[in-house]
Design an enzyme around this catalytic site. Structure first.
Site, PDB file in Angstrom:
ATOM      1  N   ASN A   1       3.013  43.387  31.455  1.00  0.00           N
ATOM      2  CA  ASN A   1       2.475  44.637  30.923  1.00  0.00           C
ATOM      3  C   ASN A   1       1.243  45.097  31.688  1.00  0.00           C
ATOM      4  O   ASN A   1       1.037  46.280  31.887  1.00  0.00           O
ATOM      5  CB  ASN A   1       2.148  44.488  29.437  1.00  0.00           C
TER       6      ASN A   1
ATOM      7  N   TYR B   1      -2.142  39.855  76.991  1.00  0.00           N
ATOM      8  CA  TYR B   1      -1.391  40.866  76.254  1.00  0.00           C
ATOM      9  C   TYR B   1      -0.138  41.229  77.035  1.00  0.00           C
ATOM     10  O   TYR B   1      -0.217  41.686  78.178  1.00  0.00           O
ATOM     11  CB  TYR B   1      -2.224  42.140  76.023  1.00  0.00           C
TER      12      TYR B   1
ATOM     13  N   LYS C   1       6.148  50.415  37.055  1.00  0.00           N
ATOM     14  CA  LYS C   1       5.956  48.984  36.816  1.00  0.00           C
ATOM     15  C   LYS C   1       7.034  48.117  37.469  1.00  0.00           C
ATOM     16  O   LYS C   1       6.726  47.123  38.123  1.00  0.00           O
ATOM     17  CB  LYS C   1       5.914  48.720  35.308  1.00  0.00           C
TER      18      LYS C   1
ATOM     19  N   ARG D   1      -0.269  50.274  31.086  1.00  0.00           N
ATOM     20  CA  ARG D   1      -1.349  49.304  31.240  1.00  0.00           C
ATOM     21  C   ARG D   1      -1.447  48.734  32.651  1.00  0.00           C
ATOM     22  O   ARG D   1      -2.392  48.023  32.976  1.00  0.00           O
ATOM     23  CB  ARG D   1      -1.172  48.175  30.204  1.00  0.00           C
TER      24      ARG D   1
ATOM     25  N   ASP E   1      11.108  44.209  33.089  1.00  0.00           N
ATOM     26  CA  ASP E   1       9.773  43.647  33.321  1.00  0.00           C
ATOM     27  C   ASP E   1       9.657  42.202  32.839  1.00  0.00           C
ATOM     28  O   ASP E   1       8.571  41.732  32.535  1.00  0.00           O
ATOM     29  CB  ASP E   1       8.708  44.534  32.664  1.00  0.00           C
TER      30      ASP E   1
ATOM     31  N   GLN F   1      16.592  58.190  31.995  1.00  0.00           N
ATOM     32  CA  GLN F   1      16.013  58.512  30.688  1.00  0.00           C
ATOM     33  C   GLN F   1      14.757  59.351  30.949  1.00  0.00           C
ATOM     34  O   GLN F   1      13.735  58.821  31.384  1.00  0.00           O
ATOM     35  CB  GLN F   1      15.653  57.231  29.926  1.00  0.00           C
TER      36      GLN F   1
ATOM     37  N   ALA G   1      14.541  49.723  31.992  1.00  0.00           N
ATOM     38  CA  ALA G   1      13.476  49.778  33.000  1.00  0.00           C
ATOM     39  C   ALA G   1      12.849  51.158  33.096  1.00  0.00           C
ATOM     40  O   ALA G   1      12.316  51.537  34.134  1.00  0.00           O
ATOM     41  CB  ALA G   1      14.040  49.365  34.361  1.00  0.00           C
ATOM     42  N   ALA G   2      12.895  51.912  31.998  1.00  0.00           N
ATOM     43  CA  ALA G   2      12.393  53.286  32.084  1.00  0.00           C
ATOM     44  C   ALA G   2      10.939  53.416  31.664  1.00  0.00           C
ATOM     45  O   ALA G   2      10.322  54.450  31.868  1.00  0.00           O
ATOM     46  CB  ALA G   2      13.258  54.202  31.230  1.00  0.00           C
TER      47      ALA G   2
ATOM     48  N   SER H   1      -3.955  33.973  87.201  1.00  0.00           N
ATOM     49  CA  SER H   1      -4.802  34.449  86.113  1.00  0.00           C
ATOM     50  C   SER H   1      -5.322  35.851  86.378  1.00  0.00           C
ATOM     51  O   SER H   1      -5.441  36.275  87.537  1.00  0.00           O
ATOM     52  CB  SER H   1      -5.989  33.504  85.942  1.00  0.00           C
TER      53      SER H   1
HETATM   54  C1  UD1 Z   1      10.012  45.454  22.842  1.00  0.00           C
HETATM   55  C2  UD1 Z   1      10.636  45.077  21.518  1.00  0.00           C
HETATM   56  C3  UD1 Z   1       9.840  43.944  20.901  1.00  0.00           C
HETATM   57  C4  UD1 Z   1       9.774  42.773  21.839  1.00  0.00           C
HETATM   58  C5  UD1 Z   1       9.257  43.192  23.218  1.00  0.00           C
HETATM   59  C6  UD1 Z   1       9.445  42.066  24.206  1.00  0.00           C
HETATM   60  C7  UD1 Z   1      11.635  47.083  20.552  1.00  0.00           C
HETATM   61  C8  UD1 Z   1      11.465  48.133  19.547  1.00  0.00           C
HETATM   62  N1  UD1 Z   1      10.637  46.203  20.639  1.00  0.00           N
HETATM   63  O1  UD1 Z   1       8.701  45.930  22.545  1.00  0.00           O
HETATM   64  O2  UD1 Z   1      10.419  43.553  19.671  1.00  0.00           O
HETATM   65  O3  UD1 Z   1       8.958  41.751  21.324  1.00  0.00           O
HETATM   66  O4  UD1 Z   1       9.988  44.328  23.708  1.00  0.00           O
HETATM   67  O5  UD1 Z   1       8.820  42.355  25.417  1.00  0.00           O
HETATM   68  O6  UD1 Z   1      12.634  47.037  21.212  1.00  0.00           O
HETATM   69  N2  UD1 Z   1      12.156  50.969  27.735  1.00  0.00           N
HETATM   70  C9  UD1 Z   1      12.939  52.006  28.202  1.00  0.00           C
HETATM   71  N3  UD1 Z   1      12.917  53.189  27.553  1.00  0.00           N
HETATM   72  C10 UD1 Z   1      12.175  53.401  26.457  1.00  0.00           C
HETATM   73  C11 UD1 Z   1      11.376  52.350  25.982  1.00  0.00           C
HETATM   74  C12 UD1 Z   1      11.388  51.144  26.635  1.00  0.00           C
HETATM   75  O7  UD1 Z   1      13.638  51.845  29.206  1.00  0.00           O
HETATM   76  O8  UD1 Z   1      12.224  54.514  25.922  1.00  0.00           O
HETATM   77  C13 UD1 Z   1      12.177  49.673  28.440  1.00  0.00           C
HETATM   78  C14 UD1 Z   1      10.843  49.302  29.062  1.00  0.00           C
HETATM   79  O9  UD1 Z   1      10.778  49.746  30.411  1.00  0.00           O
HETATM   80  C15 UD1 Z   1      10.866  47.794  28.973  1.00  0.00           C
HETATM   81  C16 UD1 Z   1      11.712  47.505  27.752  1.00  0.00           C
HETATM   82  O10 UD1 Z   1      12.451  48.664  27.512  1.00  0.00           O
HETATM   83  O11 UD1 Z   1      11.494  47.214  30.104  1.00  0.00           O
HETATM   84  C17 UD1 Z   1      10.869  47.159  26.531  1.00  0.00           C
HETATM   85  O12 UD1 Z   1      10.079  48.290  26.221  1.00  0.00           O
HETATM   86  P1  UD1 Z   1       8.564  48.187  25.802  1.00  0.00           P
HETATM   87  O13 UD1 Z   1       8.010  49.537  25.612  1.00  0.00           O
HETATM   88  O14 UD1 Z   1       7.833  47.262  26.688  1.00  0.00           O
HETATM   89  O15 UD1 Z   1       8.727  47.561  24.367  1.00  0.00           O
HETATM   90  P2  UD1 Z   1       7.722  46.676  23.599  1.00  0.00           P
HETATM   91  O16 UD1 Z   1       6.828  47.549  22.807  1.00  0.00           O
HETATM   92  O17 UD1 Z   1       7.126  45.678  24.514  1.00  0.00           O
HETATM   93 MG    MG Z   2       6.919  45.409  26.695  1.00  0.00          MG
END
Ligand code: UD1
Ligand code: MG
Length: 460
Positions: free
Chosen positions: A230, A369, A24, A17, A105, A75, A11-12, A408
């Site tokens: 997203n 009131y 998010k 977008r 997400d 992170q 969740a980092a 009243s």
């Molecule tokens: C990732 C997957 C992709 C998949 C998609 C599904 C990888 C390389 N790719 O892509 O194959 O189809 O999710 O939604 O894993 N996050 C962190 N730290 C980071 C990066 C990401 O905590 O450094 C978390 C984000 O908050 C998110 C999740 O990891 O909850 C996925 O990261 P995101 O950047 O959305 O990856 P996608 O490019 O969507």
């Molecule tokens: Mg994603």
């Protein structure tokens, strides 16, 4: 059934977008921050530890999770999903059990689906099992590349994919089960060798296969469950699907929803059997509705307790209040924070209450009131009555005993106290305490001037 599970929730990410000042995972879905959904799943599958990797607005996320049994890992730089998992693994060094990875997400995923994924992983004695689905438009997702025998070979990210790979519509959902020993090794071997120069968790598939380990891809049909948020467009979609799920579960529990598409019920609201909700009802926060009640169109109830057999007529707002059994409210009433209606009270048209207790069977039916007031049982409050509770600096109380009759258009200039059984004449301004059983009347005596209208006409 699931022994030894650690769940890691990613969740980092920034959520660029979303174009928002709010991280998010803090954006609400059906009224609660979306991060709470995967945490609920982690609890439902009996995780012994839940580790949430957070980055943006870490303090706010932490504050939100302060009452849950979760650990938070920070992170600072988002270097990819594998980097995030590595930080979480550092927190459970030496752990040998199963690791479930969920995304912060992806709120619609169900514990049934995750449990099924775990079962496939366990039965296959796998090192890693990834949850996949088929979508119409795979843009942005990692594609599942399978070999001639149908087994998974690798995941290719959208940005790294050639045209042929882009045509694949089976995608990675971002949800996985790992063997903890395998994950703790592989996570340190992943290198950022890709277009984005990020550490991809998905690279663990090829590493595992090269070692001759079992890696599975498990495809689900309920693609709705794995929609990731997203942008605010997906947020709205996920929110409407979640609300439909919530509404359906209330209907299956015996609540009638008339035109459910127009009814908004937050996650966490409880509603007893045989309640009827009319169109435009909005129930928010920590609200509960007792059995047999009716809520007519267009009311909003927030963080409130509504007892059994309460009727709320059209267009009311009820906030942080308690409405006990058999009471009636509205139409067009506003119960503000700290209002308590005891049993069988009646609050009618255009009445506003704030920090006020209405005793059992007491009524304020029109245009009134009542603020900072304690009102006993069996009291009648006449139309247009006002408690003047604010002197420009401080708030003061109006205390009214049992069985008081207020005519009243009365103003109570607080602080003031009215004894049991007293009678307040219509149009009075009450500045002094009234003893029990007394009549208080303070309006000037009426004068009639005979023939005045005729004289006035003549003088013109
Ligand atoms: C990732 C997957 C992709 C998949 C998609 C599904 C990888 C390389 N790719 O892509 O194959 O189809 O999710 O939604 O894993 N996050 C962190 N730290 C980071 C990066 C990401 O905590 O450094 C978390 C984000 O908050 C998110 C999740 O990891 O909850 C996925 O990261 P995101 O950047 O959305 O990856 P996608 O490019 O969507
Ligand atoms: Mg994603």
């Amino acid at each position: 059934m699931n022994s030894n599970i650690v769940t890691i929730i990613l969740a980092a990410g920034l959520g660029k977008r979303m174009k928002s000042g709010l991280a998010k995972v803090l954006h609400p879905v059906a009224g609660i921050p979306m991060i709470l959904y995967p945490i609920q799943i982690a609890e439902d599958i009996s995780s012994e530890r839940i580790i949430v990797v957070i980055g943006h607005q870490a303090e706010r996320v932490k504050g939100l999770l302060s009452d849950r049994v979760v650990e938070v890992v920070h992170q600072t730089e988002q270097k990819g999903t594998a980097d995030a998992v590595r930080l979480a693994m550092d927190a459970i060094r030496g752990y040998q059990g199963m690791v479930v990875v969920l995304c912060g997400d992806v709120p619609l995923i169900t514990s049934k689906t995750v449990s099924d994924l775990i079962a496939v992983h366990q039965e296959g004695n796998a090192s890693m099992t990834v949850l996949t689905t088929e979508v119409d438009d795979a843009t942005g997702y990692g594609r599942i590349v399978r070999g001639p025998d149908g087994s998974i070979l690798r995941i290719v990210e959208d940005r790294d994919a050639d045209e042929g790979t882009k045509a694949i519509n089976e995608i990675n959902t971002g949800i996985y089960v790992f063997d903890g020993r395998f994950l703790s090794e592989v996570i340190n071997e992943i290198r950022p060798e890709n277009v984005q120069e990020e550490f991809y968790l998905t690279d663990s598939i090829e590493i595992g296969l090269k070692r001759g380990l079992r890696v599975y891809a498990c495809k689900i049909l309920q693609k709705e469950e794995v929609i990731g948020v997203n942008s605010r467009v997906e947020l709205a979609l996920v929110d409407s699907l979640m609300r439909r799920r919530i509404n359906n579960s209330h209907m299956l529990n015996g609540v009638t929803l008339i035109n459910p598409e127009s009814i908004y019920i937050d996650a966490g609201v409880s509603i007893a059997q045989d309640v009827t909700l009319y169109p435009g009802t909005t129930l928010q926060g920590n609200t509960s509705i007792g059995k047999g009640g009716v809520i007519y169109p267009n009311s909003r109830i927030v963080d409130s307790y509504i007892g059994h057999h309460v009727v709320i007529k059209d267009s009311c707002v009820i906030e942080e209040s308690r409405v006990n059994e058999g009471s009636q409210v509205g139409p067009f009433a506003h119960l503000r924070s700290g209002t308590v209606l005891e049993k069988d009270a009646r609050i009618g048209n255009y009445v506003e209450l704030k920090k006020t207790v209405m005793g059992e069977g007491s009524k304020a039916n029109h245009l009134t009131y009542l603020g900072d007031a304690e009102i006993g049982s069996g009291v009648n409050i006449g139309a247009g009555t006002i408690t003047c509770n604010f002197d420009g600096e401080k708030k003061h109380k109006t205390i009214i005993g049992n069985n008081v009759f207020v005519g009243s258009d009365v103003q109570f200039i607080a602080p003031v106290k009215i004894g049991d059984g007293a009678f307040i004449g219509a149009g009075s301004t009450v500045t002094k305490d009234v003893p029990p059983g007394a009549l208080a009347i303070s309006r000037p005596e009426q004068k009639n001037m005979e023939g005045w209208v005729e004289r006035k006409k003549k003088s013109k």
